[in-house]
Design a protein around this motif. Structure first.
Motif, PDB file in Angstrom:
ATOM      1  N   PHE A  87       0.854  -1.183   0.000  1.00 23.48           N
ATOM      2  CA  PHE A  87       0.000   0.000   0.000  1.00 23.48           C
ATOM      3  C   PHE A  87       0.892   1.237   0.000  1.00 23.48           C
ATOM      4  O   PHE A  87       1.923   1.250   0.675  1.00 23.48           O
ATOM      5  N   THR A  88       0.509   2.245  -0.758  1.00 21.57           N
ATOM      6  CA  THR A  88       1.222   3.526  -0.781  1.00 21.57           C
ATOM      7  C   THR A  88       0.192   4.630  -0.586  1.00 21.57           C
ATOM      8  O   THR A  88      -0.891   4.567  -1.151  1.00 21.57           O
ATOM      9  N   PHE A  89       0.546   5.623   0.229  1.00 21.96           N
ATOM     10  CA  PHE A  89      -0.396   6.707   0.497  1.00 21.96           C
ATOM     11  C   PHE A  89       0.321   8.036   0.652  1.00 21.96           C
ATOM     12  O   PHE A  89       1.548   8.088   0.826  1.00 21.96           O
ATOM     13  N   ASN A  90      -0.446   9.087   0.599  1.00 19.17           N
ATOM     14  CA  ASN A  90      -0.029  10.431   0.981  1.00 19.17           C
ATOM     15  C   ASN A  90      -0.831  10.801   2.222  1.00 19.17           C
ATOM     16  O   ASN A  90      -1.995  10.409   2.342  1.00 19.17           O
ATOM     17  N   PRO A  91      -0.260  11.573   3.147  1.00 22.01           N
ATOM     18  CA  PRO A  91      -1.038  12.009   4.310  1.00 22.01           C
ATOM     19  C   PRO A  91      -2.342  12.704   3.919  1.00 22.01           C
ATOM     20  O   PRO A  91      -3.345  12.579   4.624  1.00 22.01           O
ATOM     21  N   SER A  92      -2.364  13.381   2.775  1.00 25.99           N
ATOM     22  CA  SER A  92      -3.601  14.041   2.328  1.00 25.99           C
ATOM     23  C   SER A  92      -4.708  13.025   2.024  1.00 25.99           C
ATOM     24  O   SER A  92      -5.887  13.379   2.024  1.00 25.99           O
ATOM     25  N   ASP A  93      -4.343  11.754   1.797  1.00 26.92           N
ATOM     26  CA  ASP A  93      -5.342  10.702   1.597  1.00 26.92           C
ATOM     27  C   ASP A  93      -6.136  10.436   2.876  1.00 26.92           C
ATOM     28  O   ASP A  93      -7.189   9.803   2.848  1.00 26.92           O
ATOM     29  N   PHE A  94      -5.596  10.905   4.006  1.00 29.04           N
ATOM     30  CA  PHE A  94      -6.211  10.670   5.308  1.00 29.04           C
ATOM     31  C   PHE A  94      -6.482  11.975   6.051  1.00 29.04           C
ATOM     32  O   PHE A  94      -6.439  12.032   7.280  1.00 29.04           O
ATOM     33  N   GLY A  95      -6.721  13.048   5.287  1.00 28.41           N
ATOM     34  CA  GLY A  95      -7.173  14.293   5.878  1.00 28.41           C
ATOM     35  C   GLY A  95      -6.104  15.267   6.324  1.00 28.41           C
ATOM     36  O   GLY A  95      -6.416  16.315   6.875  1.00 28.41           O
ATOM     37  N   GLU A  96      -4.835  14.958   6.092  1.00 28.81           N
ATOM     38  CA  GLU A  96      -3.747  15.854   6.498  1.00 28.81           C
ATOM     39  C   GLU A  96      -3.470  16.854   5.376  1.00 28.81           C
ATOM     40  O   GLU A  96      -3.590  16.528   4.193  1.00 28.81           O
ATOM     41  N   PRO A  97      -3.047  18.082   5.706  1.00 33.08           N
ATOM     42  CA  PRO A  97      -2.872  19.122   4.686  1.00 33.08           C
ATOM     43  C   PRO A  97      -1.504  19.113   3.989  1.00 33.08           C
ATOM     44  O   PRO A  97      -0.918  20.158   3.756  1.00 33.08           O
ATOM     45  N   TYR A  98      -0.977  17.913   3.674  1.00 33.63           N
ATOM     46  CA  TYR A  98       0.312  17.843   2.978  1.00 33.63           C
ATOM     47  C   TYR A  98       0.469  16.488   2.305  1.00 33.63           C
ATOM     48  O   TYR A  98      -0.300  15.564   2.545  1.00 33.63           O
ATOM     49  N   LYS A 114      -9.697   8.933   3.559  1.00 30.51           N
ATOM     50  CA  LYS A 114     -10.605  10.070   3.721  1.00 30.51           C
ATOM     51  C   LYS A 114      -9.872  11.284   3.161  1.00 30.51           C
ATOM     52  O   LYS A 114      -9.380  12.128   3.900  1.00 30.51           O
ATOM     53  N   PRO A 115      -9.741  11.347   1.819  1.00 29.81           N
ATOM     54  CA  PRO A 115      -8.889  12.366   1.202  1.00 29.81           C
ATOM     55  C   PRO A 115      -9.375  13.790   1.407  1.00 29.81           C
ATOM     56  O   PRO A 115     -10.559  14.058   1.551  1.00 29.81           O
ATOM     57  N   VAL A 116      -8.397  14.683   1.408  1.00 26.62           N
ATOM     58  CA  VAL A 116      -8.661  16.109   1.466  1.00 26.62           C
ATOM     59  C   VAL A 116      -7.962  16.734   0.254  1.00 26.62           C
ATOM     60  O   VAL A 116      -6.870  16.305  -0.132  1.00 26.62           O
ATOM     61  N   LYS A 117      -8.617  17.713  -0.353  1.00 30.08           N
ATOM     62  CA  LYS A 117      -8.024  18.397  -1.505  1.00 30.08           C
ATOM     63  C   LYS A 117      -7.124  19.517  -0.985  1.00 30.08           C
ATOM     64  O   LYS A 117      -7.538  20.327  -0.154  1.00 30.08           O
ATOM     65  N   LEU A 118      -5.894  19.550  -1.476  1.00 26.97           N
ATOM     66  CA  LEU A 118      -4.937  20.565  -1.039  1.00 26.97           C
ATOM     67  C   LEU A 118      -5.071  21.823  -1.887  1.00 26.97           C
ATOM     68  O   LEU A 118      -5.283  21.750  -3.094  1.00 26.97           O
ATOM     69  N   ALA A 149       9.308  13.065  10.520  1.00 27.11           N
ATOM     70  CA  ALA A 149       9.134  11.612  10.546  1.00 27.11           C
ATOM     71  C   ALA A 149       7.911  11.141  11.316  1.00 27.11           C
ATOM     72  O   ALA A 149       7.565   9.966  11.263  1.00 27.11           O
ATOM     73  N   ILE A 150       7.231  12.034  12.004  1.00 25.18           N
ATOM     74  CA  ILE A 150       6.071  11.631  12.796  1.00 25.18           C
ATOM     75  C   ILE A 150       4.989  11.053  11.885  1.00 25.18           C
ATOM     76  O   ILE A 150       4.659  11.631  10.855  1.00 25.18           O
ATOM     77  N   THR A 151       4.446   9.901  12.276  1.00 26.31           N
ATOM     78  CA  THR A 151       3.365   9.275  11.514  1.00 26.31           C
ATOM     79  C   THR A 151       2.155  10.202  11.504  1.00 26.31           C
ATOM     80  O   THR A 151       1.740  10.679  12.558  1.00 26.31           O
ATOM     81  N   PRO A 152       1.592  10.480  10.327  1.00 28.69           N
ATOM     82  CA  PRO A 152       0.441  11.379  10.252  1.00 28.69           C
ATOM     83  C   PRO A 152      -0.742  10.860  11.090  1.00 28.69           C
ATOM     84  O   PRO A 152      -1.094   9.680  11.007  1.00 28.69           O
ATOM     85  N   GLN A 153      -1.330  11.727  11.876  1.00 35.46           N
ATOM     86  CA  GLN A 153      -2.407  11.351  12.789  1.00 35.46           C
ATOM     87  C   GLN A 153      -3.606  10.749  12.062  1.00 35.46           C
ATOM     88  O   GLN A 153      -4.181   9.768  12.511  1.00 35.46           O
ATOM     89  N   GLY A 154      -3.979  11.336  10.930  1.00 38.59           N
ATOM     90  CA  GLY A 154      -5.117  10.817  10.171  1.00 38.59           C
ATOM     91  C   GLY A 154      -4.889   9.398   9.686  1.00 38.59           C
ATOM     92  O   GLY A 154      -5.786   8.538   9.754  1.00 38.59           O
ATOM     93  N   PHE A 155      -3.684   9.122   9.200  1.00 38.12           N
ATOM     94  CA  PHE A 155      -3.349   7.757   8.777  1.00 38.12           C
ATOM     95  C   PHE A 155      -3.349   6.819   9.975  1.00 38.12           C
ATOM     96  O   PHE A 155      -3.901   5.709   9.912  1.00 38.12           O
ATOM     97  N   ALA A 156      -2.717   7.222  11.082  1.00 39.47           N
ATOM     98  CA  ALA A 156      -2.636   6.372  12.275  1.00 39.47           C
ATOM     99  C   ALA A 156      -4.037   5.972  12.747  1.00 39.47           C
ATOM    100  O   ALA A 156      -4.280   4.807  13.080  1.00 39.47           O
ATOM    101  N   GLN A 157      -4.958   6.927  12.761  1.00 41.15           N
ATOM    102  CA  GLN A 157      -6.326   6.644  13.195  1.00 41.15           C
ATOM    103  C   GLN A 157      -7.013   5.675  12.235  1.00 41.15           C
ATOM    104  O   GLN A 157      -7.657   4.710  12.662  1.00 41.15           O
ATOM    105  N   ALA A 158      -6.854   5.899  10.944  1.00 39.76           N
ATOM    106  CA  ALA A 158      -7.480   5.022   9.945  1.00 39.76           C
ATOM    107  C   ALA A 158      -6.889   3.615  10.013  1.00 39.76           C
ATOM    108  O   ALA A 158      -7.609   2.614   9.896  1.00 39.76           O
TER     109      ALA A 158
END
Length: 164
Positions: A87-98, A114-118, A149-158
């Motif tokens: 699996f490959t993702f961007n933090p923006s795929d999980f609601g993060e603004p980057y 839960k993607p967010v548009k930047l 390096a911190i794991t994005p919170q939105g991804f961690a929750q998902a």
């Protein structure tokens, strides 16, 4: 004040009855962003920590069934050692603004995106690695690389929701 013991993944002994494992070895030697590093890449040094993480996973799996295991690292040269990620993702795929393309290898249920548009500024800041970084305590470190390096919170929750 909390004083934590020095932690070295190479000497870590996992406890009994581990439910699941999410490991994120340092990306220092595998990162595409290291192209202008002060010291040359040392894949052998980088793989030493990846192998130590895998040994923890294997040790836990030998003893009991794991609900999941996952090794995370930003997209880069680790693919040349571990193959294509699950699996490959961007933090923006999980609601993060980057954005920060990240690979996952392992045995786990795929987290629901839960993607967010930047906006243009967020895209630009992501591209030049100039996003606003979280503040972290002295316990975990305060260097820029530690903060990035911190794991994005939105991804961690998902991931938690999918694999609990």
């Amino acid at each position: 004040n909390v004083t934590l013991p020095k932690f070295d993944v190479r000497t870590f002994k996992p406890p009994e009855n581990v439910y699941g494992i999410l490991v994120a070895p340092p990306c220092t030697m595998f990162s595409l962003a290291r192209s202008r590093g002060k010291t040359p890449r040392d894949f052998k040094q980088g793989m030493e920590l990846v192998i130590a993480c895998l040994k923890i996973i294997w040790e836990c799996r030998y003893k009991n069934k794991l609900a999941f295991w996952c090794l995370e690292n930003p997209t880069g040269f680790l693919r040349q050692f571990l193959g294509k990620p699950v699996f490959t993702f961007n933090p923006s795929d999980f609601g993060e603004p980057y954005t920060k393309k990240t690979d996952l290898w392992g045995y786990f249920k795929t987290p629901k995106k839960k993607p967010v548009k930047l906006n243009d500024e967020q895209k630009w800041r992501s591209k030049i690695n100039a996003r606003k970084l979280p503040s972290i305590s002295e316990i975990t470190g305060s260097k820029q690389s530690d903060k990035r390096a911190i794991t994005p919170q939105g991804f961690a929750q998902a991931f938690f929701e999918a694999n609990r």
